[in-house]
Structure formats: structure tokens, C-alpha cells
Write an enzyme that holds these catalytic residues in place. Structure first.
Site, PDB file in Angstrom:
ATOM      1  N   LYS A 234      13.827  33.257  75.963  1.00 10.84           N
ATOM      2  CA  LYS A 234      14.044  32.578  77.473  1.00 10.84           C
ATOM      3  C   LYS A 234      13.244  31.567  77.700  1.00 10.84           C
ATOM      4  O   LYS A 234      12.131  31.281  77.079  1.00 10.84           O
ATOM      5  CB  LYS A 234      14.111  33.644  78.510  1.00 10.84           C
ATOM      6  CG  LYS A 234      15.310  34.429  78.364  1.00 10.84           C
ATOM      7  CD  LYS A 234      15.733  35.416  79.707  1.00 10.84           C
ATOM      8  CE  LYS A 234      17.213  35.794  79.737  1.00 10.84           C
ATOM      9  NZ  LYS A 234      17.384  36.742  80.950  1.00 10.84           N
ATOM     10  N   ARG A 268      17.585  43.615  75.421  1.00  8.99           N
ATOM     11  CA  ARG A 268      18.691  42.549  74.743  1.00  8.99           C
ATOM     12  C   ARG A 268      17.981  41.487  73.871  1.00  8.99           C
ATOM     13  O   ARG A 268      17.348  40.815  74.347  1.00  8.99           O
ATOM     14  CB  ARG A 268      19.318  41.927  76.181  1.00  8.99           C
ATOM     15  CG  ARG A 268      20.536  41.156  75.638  1.00  8.99           C
ATOM     16  CD  ARG A 268      21.094  40.697  77.079  1.00  8.99           C
ATOM     17  NE  ARG A 268      22.346  39.837  77.001  1.00  8.99           N
ATOM     18  CZ  ARG A 268      22.511  38.626  76.787  1.00  8.99           C
ATOM     19  NH1 ARG A 268      21.374  37.916  76.552  1.00  8.99           N
ATOM     20  NH2 ARG A 268      23.625  38.088  76.639  1.00  8.99           N
TER      21      ARG A 268
END
Length: 299
Positions: A234, A268
Site C-alpha cells: 500500500k 490480506r
């Protein structure tokens, strides 16, 4: 610094998703499989069905207990309506269910009609990445007995980025919002042992907010709901290290280890094997997993 209030309705215990039951000390990998042509990291590598099926096979072999299937890119991009999203994911869920009856199938969607279709096709978990934008998705989860992921997005509409987000205390805000959404889920009949909370790094947050949430993750864990973290590649990792997505693995794994030590339970990830190994090492350090072999000093 203010300590966030607790999530008082949480059940404190096992997590049940599909045919699987996960103990409170079990660290679970959720593999990312995107049926999109424009994903920020894989750039469409699993858009084609066969490539996506092979990615699921590989993820299960590498230690994923959950596979998270998405049909719409999270960020800005081409419009994908509900019909097209369903075309990408519903039949694919059916094929994954046939191929891997033991795996937990999660679908990343904010739309109740898509959620209903994938649950009928065999999905076990609805990963509502946009924090209850379509309230009927909660009712879908309840009706099908599916699990539900509550996320914090700071009120953003789907597929939008934050602009100068500001919080007096970002962790207190996250806890309060997730408490409210989990309460709504319970009120419509979602199973308590199927509710997961996700602070949603980057969503509705600048990099410093995501870092703050990570270092104070134990305040979310203290409420008792299983905490999912979606850290993989991210922007908060990229900005912390000034690196593009394809060079963010080490930063992702560092954040993964910290989050696991602070009590997160689901992770995740794009990089399943590396994530599984990091989590196994953390579990050994915590004492909740025994070493795979013990030879040193024993001869």
C-alpha cells in the site's frame, strides 16, 4: 494521547467462516486475487480466468486459508457497473468453490446485489471495503449466514481517495466507526462469530494516519473482534520508504510482523508464501506455534 474506547459488543473467541473455524491465536492469510485489468500492483495479471484460477491454486498451496476475489479496482479507473462486476466474479466463485471446497472464499464488493449473487455461488465472506456504503449488504450477509468485514473509510464514497483527511485521534475515530458498523451488522442478524473489523490502511487516511493505526493496533484488538489488516504494497508503505509498489515487499512484511505481534488475526496479502512465513515466525516468537524442527543443541 487518548486511548480509544473498546468495542464492547465483540464476542472474544473463535472466528467461523464457511466450513473453517479459526482459533483466537491463529494467524490467517487472505490471498488477493483480482479479476480486474487495472489492479495497482499486478496490473491485470489475474484478469483472465485461467490465470486467476492458477493464482488461487498457488495461494492455497502457499498457505492461504482465505482467498479474496475482487472484480473492481479500489481506486480511480474505468467505470465498472454491477452487471460487469458480477460477470467477473460470480461464475469464478463457483469454479473456485468446486476446485477448493475447503478454502474460505471472500469477495471484495460494496454492492448488495453482487454480494447476494456471490453468496449464492458459494462465497463465505463479504469484504465490504467501503464501510457500509450500501447498507443492504449487511442484510445479504445475514440472510446467507456469511461473514462480514467492517471497514473504516472516513465516509468516502467507493473508488475515491482522501483529500487532506484530519482526525483529532484517528484510532479513536476508527474504533468508534467500526463499533457502530459492527453493531449494525449484529442488529440485522449477521453472526457474531463471522464479523471481522478492518481499519483499512490508506482508505480515508494519509500515510501518518495509517502508521498511527498500525502502532496502536492493540487498541482495536482489545475490543475482541478479529482484526483484519490489508497492508500489502500500500501507499503508506511506499511513502514511508519512497518506493513503488513492486519494491514494497520488505516494508509490507515489517508492518505485517508488527501487526501480528499487536494482535491482528487476518492478513490480506499479494505475497502469500512470504506472509505465511512471517506469520509462522511471529507465532513461534509469541509461543503459539512450535518450531517446525528442533535440532540445535540437541545432539
Amino acid at each position: 494521547m487518548t486511548t480509544a474506547p473498546g468495542l464492547t459488543t465483540a464476542p472474544q473467541g473463535e472466528l467461523r467462516l464457511g466450513a473453517r473455524t479459526f482459533a483466537p491465536d491463529e494467524l490467517v492469510v487472505m490471498a488477493v486475487v483480482n479479476r480486474t485489468p487495472d489492479s495497482f500492483f499486478d496490473r491485470g495479471a489475474t484478469f483472465a480466468e485461467q490465470a486467476a484460477l492458477e493464482a488461487v491454486d498457488r495461494a492455497v498451496d502457499e498457505g492461504a486459508a482465505v482467498v479474496d476475489i475482487g472484480g473492481v479496482k479500489a481506486g480511480y479507473g474505468a467505470v465498472v457497473d454491477a452487471e460487469e462486476e458480477a460477470r467477473r466474479v460470480v461464475g469464478f466463485v463457483e469454479r473456485v468453490r468446486e476446485r477448493h471446497p475447503e478454502v474460505v472464499i471472500s469477495v471484495d464488493t460494496w454492492r448488495s446485489d453482487v454480494g447476494d449473487a456471490v453468496c449464492r455461488a458459494g462465497a463465505d465472506l463479504l469484504n465490504d471495503a467501503w464501510g457500509g456504503h450500501d447498507p443492504a449488504l449487511l442484510e445479504v450477509a445475514a440472510r446467507h449466514g456469511a461473514g462480514y468485514v467492517c471497514t473504516h473509510t472516513g465516509g468516502l464514497a467507493p473508488r475515491t481517495d482522501p483529500h487532506r483527511p484530519a482526525y483529532d485521534d484517528v484510532v479513536a475515530e476508527v474504533v468508534a466507526a467500526l463499533d457502530e458498523l459492527a453493531g449494525r451488522a449484529l442488529a440485522v442478524g449477521v453472526r457474531p462469530d463471522g464479523i471481522v473489523i478492518d481499519p483499512a490502511h490508506d482508505f480515508g487516511k494519509a500515510t501518518r494516519h495509517s502508521l498511527e493505526v498500525t502502532r496502536r493496533l492493540d487498541e482495536l484488538v482489545a475490543g475482541g473482534w478479529p482484526v483484519l489488516v490489508a497492508l500489502s504494497r500500500k501507499d503508506f508503505v511506499g511513502e514511508s520508504l519512497d518506493l513503488p509498489p513492486d519494491e514494497r515487499l520488505e516494508g509490507t512484511l515489517a508492518a505485517t510482523a508488527v501487526s501480528a505481534m499487536l494482535g491482528a488475526r487476518l492478513f490480506r496479502a499479494h505475497d502469500v508464501r512470504a506472509t505465511r512465513r512471517v506469520l509462522d515466525m511471529v507465532a513461534c516468537i509469541r509461543g503459539t506455534r512450535q518450531p517446525a524442527v528442533v535440532r540445535r543443541g540437541m545432539a
